[in-house]
Write a protein that holds these residues in place. Structure first.
Motif, PDB file in Angstrom:
ATOM      1  N   GLY A 166       0.785  -1.216   0.000  1.00 27.79           N
ATOM      2  CA  GLY A 166       0.000   0.000   0.000  1.00 27.79           C
ATOM      3  C   GLY A 166       0.818   1.266   0.000  1.00 27.79           C
ATOM      4  N   THR A 167       2.139   1.145  -0.192  1.00 26.40           N
ATOM      5  CA  THR A 167       3.000   2.323  -0.222  1.00 26.40           C
ATOM      6  C   THR A 167       4.114   2.110  -1.230  1.00 26.40           C
ATOM      7  N   THR A 168       4.678   3.206  -1.718  1.00 21.13           N
ATOM      8  CA  THR A 168       5.878   3.140  -2.563  1.00 21.13           C
ATOM      9  C   THR A 168       7.106   3.625  -1.806  1.00 21.13           C
ATOM     10  N   LEU A 169       6.951   3.928  -0.517  1.00 24.61           N
ATOM     11  CA  LEU A 169       8.089   4.349   0.292  1.00 24.61           C
ATOM     12  C   LEU A 169       9.042   3.179   0.503  1.00 24.61           C
ATOM     13  N   PRO A 170      10.321   3.446   0.690  1.00 25.32           N
ATOM     14  CA  PRO A 170      11.250   2.366   1.043  1.00 25.32           C
ATOM     15  C   PRO A 170      10.935   1.824   2.434  1.00 25.32           C
ATOM     16  N   ILE A 171      10.797   0.520   2.538  1.00 31.86           N
ATOM     17  CA  ILE A 171      10.577  -0.124   3.835  1.00 31.86           C
ATOM     18  C   ILE A 171      11.949  -0.456   4.406  1.00 31.86           C
ATOM     19  N   MET A 172      12.266   0.152   5.555  1.00 26.30           N
ATOM     20  CA  MET A 172      13.620   0.113   6.098  1.00 26.30           C
ATOM     21  C   MET A 172      13.855  -1.043   7.060  1.00 26.30           C
ATOM     22  N   ASP A 173      12.798  -1.525   7.707  1.00 24.54           N
ATOM     23  CA  ASP A 173      13.008  -2.542   8.741  1.00 24.54           C
ATOM     24  C   ASP A 173      11.742  -3.352   8.908  1.00 24.54           C
ATOM     25  N   VAL A 174      11.907  -4.589   9.377  1.00 26.40           N
ATOM     26  CA  VAL A 174      10.788  -5.458   9.710  1.00 26.40           C
ATOM     27  C   VAL A 174      11.186  -6.269  10.932  1.00 26.40           C
ATOM     28  N   TYR A 175      10.241  -6.455  11.854  1.00 28.91           N
ATOM     29  CA  TYR A 175      10.516  -7.218  13.069  1.00 28.91           C
ATOM     30  C   TYR A 175       9.212  -7.835  13.543  1.00 28.91           C
ATOM     31  N   GLY A 176       9.323  -9.012  14.144  1.00 29.48           N
ATOM     32  CA  GLY A 176       8.152  -9.673  14.684  1.00 29.48           C
ATOM     33  C   GLY A 176       8.510 -10.540  15.867  1.00 29.48           C
ATOM     34  N   THR A 177       7.504 -10.911  16.634  1.00 29.40           N
ATOM     35  CA  THR A 177       7.702 -11.814  17.762  1.00 29.40           C
ATOM     36  C   THR A 177       6.349 -12.356  18.196  1.00 29.40           C
ATOM     37  N   ARG A 178       6.374 -13.441  18.953  1.00 34.45           N
ATOM     38  CA  ARG A 178       5.141 -14.125  19.344  1.00 34.45           C
ATOM     39  C   ARG A 178       4.452 -13.390  20.491  1.00 34.45           C
ATOM     40  N   LYS A 179       3.135 -13.299  20.408  1.00 38.44           N
ATOM     41  CA  LYS A 179       2.331 -12.713  21.468  1.00 38.44           C
ATOM     42  C   LYS A 179       2.017 -13.787  22.512  1.00 38.44           C
ATOM     43  N   ASP A 180       2.244 -13.456  23.781  1.00 31.88           N
ATOM     44  CA  ASP A 180       2.091 -14.441  24.846  1.00 31.88           C
ATOM     45  C   ASP A 180       0.667 -14.956  24.961  1.00 31.88           C
ATOM     46  N   GLN A 181      -0.309 -14.066  24.868  1.00 38.31           N
ATOM     47  CA  GLN A 181      -1.691 -14.457  25.139  1.00 38.31           C
ATOM     48  C   GLN A 181      -2.271 -15.337  24.039  1.00 38.31           C
ATOM     49  N   SER A 182      -2.084 -14.955  22.789  1.00 35.18           N
ATOM     50  CA  SER A 182      -2.711 -15.684  21.690  1.00 35.18           C
ATOM     51  C   SER A 182      -1.796 -16.720  21.050  1.00 35.18           C
ATOM     52  N   GLY A 183      -0.482 -16.530  21.182  1.00 35.17           N
ATOM     53  CA  GLY A 183       0.464 -17.412  20.505  1.00 35.17           C
ATOM     54  C   GLY A 183       0.719 -17.028  19.065  1.00 35.17           C
ATOM     55  N   ASP A 184      -0.028 -16.042  18.549  1.00 36.81           N
ATOM     56  CA  ASP A 184       0.192 -15.560  17.190  1.00 36.81           C
ATOM     57  C   ASP A 184       1.424 -14.656  17.147  1.00 36.81           C
ATOM     58  N   TYR A 185       1.917 -14.441  15.922  1.00 32.00           N
ATOM     59  CA  TYR A 185       3.054 -13.546  15.751  1.00 32.00           C
ATOM     60  C   TYR A 185       2.560 -12.157  15.345  1.00 32.00           C
ATOM     61  N   GLU A 186       3.135 -11.153  15.968  1.00 28.63           N
ATOM     62  CA  GLU A 186       2.908  -9.777  15.552  1.00 28.63           C
ATOM     63  C   GLU A 186       4.110  -9.345  14.723  1.00 28.63           C
ATOM     64  N   VAL A 187       3.868  -8.882  13.492  1.00 31.74           N
ATOM     65  CA  VAL A 187       4.933  -8.482  12.574  1.00 31.74           C
ATOM     66  C   VAL A 187       4.684  -7.039  12.169  1.00 31.74           C
ATOM     67  N   LEU A 188       5.664  -6.177  12.408  1.00 36.08           N
ATOM     68  CA  LEU A 188       5.565  -4.768  12.063  1.00 36.08           C
ATOM     69  C   LEU A 188       6.749  -4.363  11.196  1.00 36.08           C
ATOM     70  N   ALA A 189       6.500  -3.460  10.262  1.00 36.71           N
ATOM     71  CA  ALA A 189       7.540  -2.910   9.401  1.00 36.71           C
ATOM     72  C   ALA A 189       7.437  -1.399   9.423  1.00 36.71           C
ATOM     73  N   VAL A 190       8.570  -0.727   9.157  1.00 33.98           N
ATOM     74  CA  VAL A 190       8.568   0.730   9.096  1.00 33.98           C
ATOM     75  C   VAL A 190       9.032   1.171   7.720  1.00 33.98           C
ATOM     76  N   ALA A 191       8.309   2.140   7.154  1.00 33.85           N
ATOM     77  CA  ALA A 191       8.639   2.712   5.848  1.00 33.85           C
ATOM     78  C   ALA A 191       9.000   4.175   6.039  1.00 33.85           C
ATOM     79  N   GLU A 192       9.970   4.654   5.262  1.00 27.71           N
ATOM     80  CA  GLU A 192      10.503   5.996   5.487  1.00 27.71           C
ATOM     81  C   GLU A 192      10.923   6.666   4.195  1.00 27.71           C
ATOM     82  N   ALA A 193      10.541   7.924   4.031  1.00 24.06           N
ATOM     83  CA  ALA A 193      11.086   8.782   2.981  1.00 24.06           C
ATOM     84  C   ALA A 193      11.922   9.828   3.692  1.00 24.06           C
ATOM     85  N   TYR A 194      13.219   9.636   3.682  1.00 27.41           N
ATOM     86  CA  TYR A 194      14.129  10.435   4.510  1.00 27.41           C
ATOM     87  C   TYR A 194      13.949  11.926   4.250  1.00 27.41           C
ATOM     88  N   ALA A 195      13.859  12.693   5.334  1.00 27.24           N
ATOM     89  CA  ALA A 195      13.776  14.152   5.306  1.00 27.24           C
ATOM     90  C   ALA A 195      12.492  14.662   4.651  1.00 27.24           C
TER      91      ALA A 195
END
Length: 437
Positions: free
Chosen positions: A275-304
């Motif tokens: 849904g974006t044309t910005l450069p995606i700089m990072d992605v990270y995820g980890t398991r949620k204790d309550q549900s056991g599902d993984y939460e995965v988040l990424a950050v997109a940035e157009a510098y300055a």
């Protein structure tokens, strides 16, 4: 240190004056429960569950003293008690009121806050390359005696001539950095790419599950299985990914420029529309204790570019942009988090929030330098790297920085066990700072 109480489902509430706890109610079936979910060095996460409809208020106590009287509107409410001390035990209890009378109470719950971790790292600084714009972009720590850094490393031969193509991998073997090179087969993408079909590219990202399970974006997606490297053409663009993160080699994400997101399930590749044309700089995820599902988040940035940043939530093949109004005027380059506890982004400084959609607050305690990378292994053990040799460690209550400000930047930092490695460039050479705690 001020004490505050957050209620996730309600606006911020501040503690009132401490009072003696209400008297104990007569014994009967409980209609209110209290559960301790987690603790950091200075915070405790509590869950109040109402098994009967709420018509009045509840009183939360800590160590027999009233913290706050609350009116809850949902069956489950998450509360965060802040301003605590590290490695201390606290006893919580919640009472249900009808008017001014106590009608029920939960069982008492004891919580011990985390202890701080040590700031005491011994550092070794190495420079790699003979110049030529050598730089390292990413690093992966396997164990105390094995790590890989990737980028572009130029060396000269005995006659003073540049070795071409340059190296793009540096392997730490416990004693020294060994320079290596990976080429890619352009025929995987372009069948008629010419006679010199093994081509060189700087490597921008690496991710490792173990010594015999390593992934890199090196022209193609390349995988080391302990015996050989295997090239995966995947989808055009995967070989230029800025970052890689995954649960296993059967569940892996590559992110990069022009909004690129690709997923590998162990058998096939799939492009995910970001849904974006910005450069995606990072992605990270980890398991949620309550549900056991993984939460995965990424950050997109157009510098300055003010407003040119996004935090993206990735779930299967769906991407959702999160609302983060506090960050709109700030650059965001990296993310690390513990689900439902603390979310931290880096870029124009370091920002933190209890939930990814805010409220985000700026950390005033660090130098006001651009931060490029973050990694952690607990709410009391986080590292941040950035411009002008910014390298800082969070021990659960405060940051410590290690190097004087000088030219050069760390582009990536990794933390595993008692080892920190930060990589980047200074002048025209690649730099590595390796710390042992």
């Amino acid at each position: 240190m001020s004490k505050k109480l957050f209620v996730i489902v309600l606006p911020l509430l501040f503690l009132g004056c401490k009072e003696n706890a209400p008297p104990e109610p007569p014994p009967y079936v409980r209609s209110i429960e209290l559960e301790a979910l987690d603790a950091s060095c200075t915070e405790v996460w509590l869950k109040i569950t109402l098994t009967q409809a709420m018509t009045d208020s509840v009183v939360l106590t800590r160590n027999g003293q009233t913290l706050q009287t609350l009116r809850l509107t949902t069956a489950d409410s998450i509360l965060i008690d802040e301003g605590l001390l590290p490695n201390r035990s606290y006893l919580y209890k919640v009472y249900r009121l009808s008017g001014a009378s106590v009608t029920d109470s939960s069982e008492a719950v004891q919580v011990t806050t985390m202890d701080t971790t040590s700031h005491n790292f011994t550092w070794q600084i190495d420079t790699l390359g003979d110049g030529g714009g050598s730089v390292l972009y990413d690093v992966a720590i396997i164990n105390d005696t094995l790590a890989y850094a990737v980028g572009e490393i130029w060396k000269k031969d005995s006659n003073g001539n540049w070795i071409n193509p340059p190296y793009n991998i540096a392997k730490w073997n416990g004693q020294q950095w060994e320079l290596m090179r990976r080429l890619y087969d352009c025929r995987l993408y372009f069948p008629n790419c010419g006679p010199n079909y093994y081509l060189y590219t700087p490597i921008r990202s690496i991710f490792a599950f173990g010594p015999n399970d390593i992934w890199m974006a090196a022209g193609t997606a390349q995988h080391w299985d302990g015996v050989r490297w295997t090239e995966h053409a995947g989808i055009l663009g995967v070989g230029d990914a800025n970052k890689i993160w995954g649960v296993s080699s059967n569940n892996l994400y590559f992110v990069g420029n022009n909004g690129f997101i690709a997923h590998y399930d162990g058998a096939s590749w799939r492009r995910i529309e970001s849904g974006t044309t910005l450069p995606i700089m990072d992605v990270y995820g980890t398991r949620k204790d309550q549900s056991g599902d993984y939460e995965v988040l990424a950050v997109a940035e157009a510098y300055a570019t003010p407003g040119g940043n996004k935090i993206l939530s990735i779930s299967d093949a769906n991407v959702r942009e999160l609302s983060t109004p506090e960050l709109l005027s700030w650059d965001v380059w990296g993310i690390w988090f513990v689900p439902d506890r603390w979310y931290t982004v880096v870029g124009d400084g370091v920002w933190r929030a209890h939930i990814p959609e805010g409220h985000w607050t700026f950390d005033e305690s660090l130098p006001r330098l651009f931060s490029t990378s973050i990694d952690g292994q607990g709410l009391n053990d986080i590292v941040v790297g950035g411009a002008f040799w910014l390298l800082a460690h969070w021990n659960g209550i405060h940051w410590r920085t290690y190097f004087p400000r000088t030219s050069g930047s760390f582009t990536s930092v990794a933390l595993k066990g008692n080892t920190v490695i930060a990589v980047g460039g200074s002048g025209n050479r690649a730099i590595v700072a390796r710390g042992t705690r």
